[in-house]
Design a protein around this motif. Structure first.
Motif, PDB file in Angstrom:
ATOM      1  N   GLY B 107       0.860  -1.179   0.000  1.00 19.82           N
ATOM      2  CA  GLY B 107       0.000   0.000   0.000  1.00 19.82           C
ATOM      3  C   GLY B 107       0.900   1.233   0.000  1.00 19.82           C
ATOM      4  N   TYR B 108       0.446   2.325  -0.666  1.00 17.86           N
ATOM      5  CA  TYR B 108       1.317   3.486  -0.836  1.00 17.86           C
ATOM      6  C   TYR B 108       0.536   4.763  -0.588  1.00 17.86           C
ATOM      7  CZ  TYR B 108       4.558   6.733  -3.142  1.00 17.86           C
ATOM      8  OH  TYR B 108       5.415   7.757  -3.430  1.00 17.86           O
ATOM      9  N   SER B 109       1.172   5.680   0.110  1.00 19.01           N
ATOM     10  CA  SER B 109       0.526   6.957   0.375  1.00 19.01           C
ATOM     11  C   SER B 109       1.559   8.072   0.284  1.00 19.01           C
ATOM     12  CB  SER B 109      -0.105   6.925   1.777  1.00 19.01           C
ATOM     13  OG  SER B 109      -0.551   8.200   2.118  1.00 19.01           O
ATOM     14  N   THR B 110       1.179   9.222  -0.267  1.00 18.84           N
ATOM     15  CA  THR B 110       2.102  10.350  -0.408  1.00 18.84           C
ATOM     16  C   THR B 110       1.326  11.661  -0.379  1.00 18.84           C
ATOM     17  OG1 THR B 110       3.644  11.451  -1.921  1.00 18.84           O
ATOM     18  CG2 THR B 110       1.995  10.056  -2.919  1.00 18.84           C
ATOM     19  N   ASN B 111       2.056  12.734  -0.055  1.00 15.96           N
ATOM     20  CA  ASN B 111       1.423  14.052  -0.093  1.00 15.96           C
ATOM     21  C   ASN B 111       1.390  14.620  -1.502  1.00 15.96           C
ATOM     22  OD1 ASN B 111       4.321  14.193   0.187  1.00 15.96           O
ATOM     23  ND2 ASN B 111       4.076  16.408   0.341  1.00 15.96           N
ATOM     24  N   LEU B 112       2.118  13.968  -2.449  1.00 19.69           N
ATOM     25  CA  LEU B 112       2.151  14.462  -3.828  1.00 19.69           C
ATOM     26  C   LEU B 112       0.861  14.099  -4.564  1.00 19.69           C
ATOM     27  CD1 LEU B 112       5.768  13.569  -5.037  1.00 19.69           C
ATOM     28  CD2 LEU B 112       4.981  15.691  -3.981  1.00 19.69           C
ATOM     29  N   LYS B 113       0.565  14.915  -5.589  1.00 23.27           N
ATOM     30  CA  LYS B 113      -0.558  14.564  -6.463  1.00 23.27           C
ATOM     31  C   LYS B 113      -0.080  13.531  -7.481  1.00 23.27           C
ATOM     32  CE  LYS B 113      -2.780  19.107  -6.168  1.00 23.27           C
ATOM     33  NZ  LYS B 113      -1.702  20.128  -5.953  1.00 23.27           N
ATOM     34  N   GLU B 114      -1.019  12.856  -8.147  1.00 19.41           N
ATOM     35  CA  GLU B 114      -0.667  11.786  -9.096  1.00 19.41           C
ATOM     36  C   GLU B 114       0.310  12.286 -10.165  1.00 19.41           C
ATOM     37  OE1 GLU B 114      -1.236   8.655  -9.029  1.00 19.41           O
ATOM     38  OE2 GLU B 114      -2.955   8.360  -7.700  1.00 19.41           O
ATOM     39  N   ASP B 115       0.052  13.468 -10.745  1.00 19.07           N
ATOM     40  CA  ASP B 115       0.924  13.942 -11.825  1.00 19.07           C
ATOM     41  C   ASP B 115       2.293  14.367 -11.290  1.00 19.07           C
ATOM     42  OD1 ASP B 115      -0.451  16.047 -10.547  1.00 19.07           O
ATOM     43  OD2 ASP B 115       0.111  17.428 -12.163  1.00 19.07           O
ATOM     44  N   GLU B 116       2.322  14.876 -10.066  1.00 10.67           N
ATOM     45  CA  GLU B 116       3.618  15.218  -9.459  1.00 10.67           C
ATOM     46  C   GLU B 116       4.459  13.958  -9.251  1.00 10.67           C
ATOM     47  OE1 GLU B 116       3.260  18.998  -6.523  1.00 10.67           O
ATOM     48  OE2 GLU B 116       1.910  17.337  -6.034  1.00 10.67           O
ATOM     49  N   LEU B 117       3.769  12.886  -8.883  1.00  9.34           N
ATOM     50  CA  LEU B 117       4.421  11.607  -8.657  1.00  9.34           C
ATOM     51  C   LEU B 117       5.056  11.082  -9.952  1.00  9.34           C
ATOM     52  CD1 LEU B 117       4.575   9.882  -6.079  1.00  9.34           C
ATOM     53  CD2 LEU B 117       2.620   8.597  -6.933  1.00  9.34           C
ATOM     54  N   GLU B 118       4.277  11.184 -11.036  1.00 10.74           N
ATOM     55  CA  GLU B 118       4.759  10.699 -12.324  1.00 10.74           C
ATOM     56  C   GLU B 118       5.969  11.487 -12.811  1.00 10.74           C
ATOM     57  OE1 GLU B 118       1.616  10.484 -15.302  1.00 10.74           O
ATOM     58  OE2 GLU B 118       0.411   9.395 -13.802  1.00 10.74           O
ATOM     59  N   ASN B 119       6.029  12.771 -12.413  1.00 14.61           N
ATOM     60  CA  ASN B 119       7.151  13.606 -12.854  1.00 14.61           C
ATOM     61  C   ASN B 119       8.217  13.754 -11.779  1.00 14.61           C
ATOM     62  OD1 ASN B 119       5.976  14.193 -15.382  1.00 14.61           O
ATOM     63  ND2 ASN B 119       4.558  15.595 -14.359  1.00 14.61           N
ATOM     64  N   TRP B 120       8.190  12.882 -10.779  1.00 15.79           N
ATOM     65  CA  TRP B 120       9.149  12.978  -9.673  1.00 15.79           C
ATOM     66  C   TRP B 120      10.492  12.417 -10.121  1.00 15.79           C
ATOM     67  CZ3 TRP B 120       8.831  15.816  -5.425  1.00 15.79           C
ATOM     68  CH2 TRP B 120       9.744  15.572  -4.387  1.00 15.79           C
ATOM     69  N   ASN B 121      11.162  13.172 -11.021  1.00 16.91           N
ATOM     70  CA  ASN B 121      12.444  12.715 -11.556  1.00 16.91           C
ATOM     71  C   ASN B 121      13.596  13.315 -10.754  1.00 16.91           C
ATOM     72  OD1 ASN B 121      12.309  15.350 -12.262  1.00 16.91           O
ATOM     73  ND2 ASN B 121      12.389  15.041 -14.469  1.00 16.91           N
ATOM     74  N   ILE B 122      14.824  13.002 -11.164  1.00 17.63           N
ATOM     75  CA  ILE B 122      15.995  13.578 -10.504  1.00 17.63           C
ATOM     76  C   ILE B 122      16.751  14.395 -11.545  1.00 17.63           C
ATOM     77  CG2 ILE B 122      17.974  13.110  -9.020  1.00 17.63           C
ATOM     78  CD1 ILE B 122      16.883  10.277  -8.601  1.00 17.63           C
ATOM     79  N   GLY B 124      19.243  16.242 -13.822  1.00 17.11           N
ATOM     80  CA  GLY B 124      20.682  16.026 -13.973  1.00 17.11           C
ATOM     81  C   GLY B 124      21.022  14.555 -13.979  1.00 17.11           C
ATOM     82  N   PHE B 125      20.058  13.692 -13.580  1.00 16.86           N
ATOM     83  CA  PHE B 125      20.300  12.239 -13.557  1.00 16.86           C
ATOM     84  C   PHE B 125      19.335  11.506 -14.490  1.00 16.86           C
ATOM     85  CE2 PHE B 125      22.248  13.653  -9.650  1.00 16.86           C
ATOM     86  CZ  PHE B 125      23.390  12.876  -9.569  1.00 16.86           C
ATOM     87  N   ILE B 126      18.065  11.429 -14.085  1.00 19.20           N
ATOM     88  CA  ILE B 126      17.083  10.738 -14.920  1.00 19.20           C
ATOM     89  C   ILE B 126      15.797  11.556 -15.035  1.00 19.20           C
ATOM     90  CG2 ILE B 126      17.782   8.315 -14.681  1.00 19.20           C
ATOM     91  CD1 ILE B 126      15.725   8.204 -12.316  1.00 19.20           C
ATOM     92  N   LYS B 127      15.127  11.316 -16.157  1.00 22.18           N
ATOM     93  CA  LYS B 127      13.880  12.041 -16.388  1.00 22.18           C
ATOM     94  C   LYS B 127      12.672  11.244 -15.908  1.00 22.18           C
ATOM     95  CE  LYS B 127      12.531  10.203 -20.805  1.00 22.18           C
ATOM     96  NZ  LYS B 127      12.782  10.109 -22.222  1.00 22.18           N
ATOM     97  N   GLU B 128      12.909   9.948 -15.610  1.00 21.11           N
ATOM     98  CA  GLU B 128      11.810   9.059 -15.254  1.00 21.11           C
ATOM     99  C   GLU B 128      11.297   9.360 -13.842  1.00 21.11           C
ATOM    100  OE1 GLU B 128      12.977   4.996 -15.560  1.00 21.11           O
ATOM    101  OE2 GLU B 128      10.923   4.252 -15.521  1.00 21.11           O
ATOM    102  N   GLY B 129       9.965   9.408 -13.697  1.00 14.11           N
ATOM    103  CA  GLY B 129       9.372   9.648 -12.384  1.00 14.11           C
ATOM    104  C   GLY B 129       9.121   8.364 -11.638  1.00 14.11           C
ATOM    105  N   LEU B 130       8.292   8.451 -10.582  1.00 18.02           N
ATOM    106  CA  LEU B 130       7.980   7.259  -9.786  1.00 18.02           C
ATOM    107  C   LEU B 130       6.777   6.528 -10.366  1.00 18.02           C
ATOM    108  CD1 LEU B 130       8.483   8.630  -6.161  1.00 18.02           C
ATOM    109  CD2 LEU B 130       9.924   6.983  -7.378  1.00 18.02           C
TER     110      LEU B 130
END
Lengths: 296, 451
Positions: B107-122, B124-130
């Motif tokens: 089970g997973y819970s976060t304060n981020l919105k769904e689209d923020e989660l998808e764009n949660w990249n790093i 300078g390193f990777i463009k892929e989100g969670l």
């Protein structure tokens, strides 16, 4: 003449090398190492993987164990899935062809014994039950004798030059065991009743005619629930056993609780050679076990 | 003894008579003596042989006597085959591979919105989100098969079934009879690079992989088709060396470029020794190099160049019993890339040189069926080179994350884990407060655990 001399020197060196070369035995459990020592004595160099304080069901395949197995001419293990959680990894990671399954250097002691308590049907809701039967047969003199005999045959196969030596030692072991069995039988354990933490003593109970009325650890490998503890306390009150048998690695809390509730004494029994004082070899280990139980 | 003296006497007589006859032909007496001596030698040898045979027979007789005297003669050692009996398909079921199935769900819970989660990249390193979804997730139901093929190979296959379908994660042969401590692995397998890479997700101490692995190797880790050769020499302490030649399909490190054949090469060494009765230390360096063609760095950009990945692992484990253990584990990774970065939208070419590093440090304390853990992740602790056309790009704060974990193991085959991440890896002033509640259960064959 020079050729002959060279030949002689060569033969001599080959002979002396053979004379001092020991067979590298790696045994998983202390008792296996000890039986090997009694059969092979100074012809073998023996390394034991599992420490005397360790629960042999749960050992980690540490790199130090892997490098020991790497150097083995023969690996001797208990079998009946007792070492299933670590031994397959040790064998494969050792990269040692001698000890791979199917090779003479892969010596499964359980091949020579008659297992008891083999469950007819099994699933893990019963805990970590051993589907091939109770693996703690090193408490059973006749089974250990068969292992010693099997070991002798294997050592003869691997090191035929010392055949007579191994056979002579086996004969000594056999004679000593005959004497010891009658000594142990005379301690008269039959009719006694015990509660154990784990199903360690089934073979002993079978051979010496006492009874294990129940185990505090109702499901192997899983600490008992409060319901299971209540049940064993009821069993104790109904059957009035002599004592609770524990070993160095059994958890203290549930045992102390049951002992406190029922007023039963606990006996710390060695689970393997060397796990308690005065258990330096398999015979003294068995002496200690039988003495402790007969006094209990 | 009697036998020997008797035969010796006869021989002496024989020799005497021969000597007498020899004297009548003094011319060749020396020759005759020689031949006689030789004959005598042979005879003595025969006598010795016979004697040993007699001794052996006597010993055997005694053995037989001893056995018949005792009440219960030891039975001949029997080798009991453990095959399943008969049935429609005969004993063939005994040849079935060991099979286990491991379910890993959370089970997973976060304060981020769904689209923020998808764009949660790093950056300078990777463009892929969670890829986690709020609510329930199935990481995988992992089918695991293994068995000896023949006396020369063992076969392993890991087939995770996810919501996206069935995948062949690993399938490889391992040799068992190569001499001199050599072993080869052939097929598709997790590289021996570093510590966590070769471990399956369900044996990790945390739900997710460390940031540095996510940034440098991606979700799947270095899991490649290829060949690995390892060598374990008979040193006093455990020292393993390995080399790998891999297809290089990892999308983050190398990129799927089939035209180049095997284009990633790795080497590693691992050393280990025990400290005291219960402590073990394991450490070693790893290196991986290869050609790269990847679009994983930035949106609408393709990078073509070469990659070097260096790693150093350290593990200390103290385990006095099944019910108590302490673990301290850390890895440092450094990744250097040099090449061209093509903007696919404008078709402009830039040179890119980046050299970045990262580390994690984690510790686990286990008592009884409970485990407690903490982990710290940091990227760019020492190196943050990201030069586009020779100009250093600054992305902002160093990505970092702190995690806390508590787990309960009802038995050896199941696990319940609660984990919290304070994740500051996006470099912007946003925090991802994540909570995982993970369940792992395994059925089937009892696969042995590696250290």
């Amino acid at each position: 003449m020079r050729k002959k001399l060279l030949k002689l020197v060569f033969c001599l060196t080959a002979f002396t090398v053979n004379l001092f070369a020991q067979i590298n035995v790696v045994a998983t459990l202390p008792w296996i190492g000890d039986i090997a020592k009694q059969i092979g004595k100074e012809k073998l160099s023996i390394t034991v993987l599992v420490k005397t304080s360790q629960d042999p069901h749960y050992v980690e395949a540490k790199p130090s164990l892997i490098i020991a197995a790497r150097k083995a001419d023969i690996l001797m293990y208990n079998g009946l899935d007792l070492e299933i959680g670590y031994l397959p990894v040790i064998i494969e990671s050792s990269k040692n062809p001698n000890i791979q399954p199917g090779r003479p250097g892969n010596f499964d002691c359980s091949k020579f014994v008659s297992p008891i308590e083999k469950p007819t049907s099994v699933d893990r809701s019963m805990g970590d039950i051993h589907p091939l039967g109770n693996p703690h047969y090193h408490f059973s003199p006749l089974n250990v004798l068969k292992v010693a005999q099997g070991m002798t045959e294997t050592l003869v196969k691997i090191d035929p030059q010392n055949e007579n030596y191994y056979r002579k030692n086996y004969q000594e072991f056999y004679k000593k065991l005959q004497e010891k069995i009658s000594e142990w039988k005379s301690k008269n354990l039959s009719g006694k009743k015990f509660v154990a933490y784990h199903t360690l003593f089934s073979y002993l109970a079978n051979d010496f005619g006492f009874q294990i009325v129940g185990c505090i650890e109702a499901k192997p490998g899983i600490p008992p629930s409060s319901g299971e503890i209540k049940k064993i306390i009821d069993t104790i009150n109904n059957t009035k056993p002599d004592a609770i048998l524990v070993n160095v690695y059994s958890p203290k809390k549930p045992v102390e609780f049951v002992a406190g509730k029922t007023g039963l004494k606990t006996i710390l029994v060695p689970h393997d050679v060397g796990s308690l004082p005065q258990t330096q070899d398999w015979f003294s280990f068995m002496d200690k076990v039988i003495t402790l139980l007969s006094e209990g | 003894m009697k036998l020997t003296s008797f035969t010796q006497q006869t021989f002496y007589l024989l020799i005497l008579s021969m000597l007498v006859s020899a004297q009548s032909f003094p011319q060749d007496i020396n020759e005759r003596i020689k031949t006689l001596e030789e004959k005598l030698k042979i005879q003595q040898e025969i006598i010795q042989k016979q004697q040993t045979i007699i001794q052996q027979l006597q010993e055997e007789l005694q053995q037989i006597k001893a056995q018949t005297v005792s009440e219960k003669p030891p039975a001949q050692p029997e080798e009991k085959p453990v095959y399943a009996s008969g049935g429609l398909f005969g004993a063939a079921s005994a040849y079935n591979p060991n099979i286990s199935l491991i379910l890993d769900t959370f089970g997973y819970s976060t304060n981020l919105k769904e689209d923020e989660l998808e764009n949660w990249n790093i950056p300078g390193f990777i463009k892929e989100g969670l890829h986690h979804q709020k609510g329930m997730n199935i990481h995988a139901a992992e089918l695991y098969l293994f068995a000896p093929v023949d006396p020369f190979f063992n076969l392993y296959a890991t087939i995770p079934v996810t919501q996206e379908g069935v995948e062949l994660e690993e399938a490889y042969l391992v040799t068992t009879t190569l001499p001199a401590g050599l072993q080869a692995k052939i097929g598709k397998f997790k590289s021996g690079f570093g510590r966590l890479n070769s471990q399956h997700a369900h044996v990790w101490n945390f739900v997710d992989q460390p940031l540095v692995y996510r940034a440098f190797t991606g979700r799947e880790g270095i899991n490649e088709k290829g060949i690995q050769l390892t060598w374990l020499p008979k040193f006093p302490i455990y020292t393993q060396f390995g080399i790998e030649a891999l297809q290089g399909e990892n999308e983050i490190l190398f990129g799927n470029d089939g035209s180049k054949g095997l284009h990633a090469f790795g080497t590693f060494a691992k050393m280990s020794f025990d400290i005291g009765s219960y402590g073990t230390i394991l450490f070693g360096p790893s290196l991986m190099i290869g050609d790269t063609k990847t679009d994983s760095i930035e949106q609408d950009h393709i990078f073509i160049g070469d990659t070097k990945l260096f790693g150093f692992e350290f593990t200390y484990k103290w385990k006095p019993s099944r019910w108590k253990s302490f673990l301290l584990q850390s890895e440092y990774l450094l990744r250097s890339q040099k090449g061209k970065l093509e903007d696919t939208a404008t078709s402009t070419l830039h040179t890119l040189k980046r050299s970045q590093d990262g580390l994690y440090l984690q510790t686990i304390y286990q008592t009884g069926r409970w485990g407690f853990g903490a982990r710290y992740d940091l990227l760019e602790p020492f190196k943050d080179t990201f030069k586009l056309d020779g100009v250093q790009t600054s992305f902002g704060d160093k990505p970092w994350r702190a995690s806390a974990m508590v787990e309960f193991n009802p038995s050896e085959f199941s696990k319940i884990r609660l984990q919290y991440n304070y994740d500051r890896s996006s470099r912007a002033n946003i925090t991802n407060n994540e909570v995982f509640l993970q369940f792992i259960g395994g059925v089937g064959a009892h696969a042995a655990h590696t250290f």
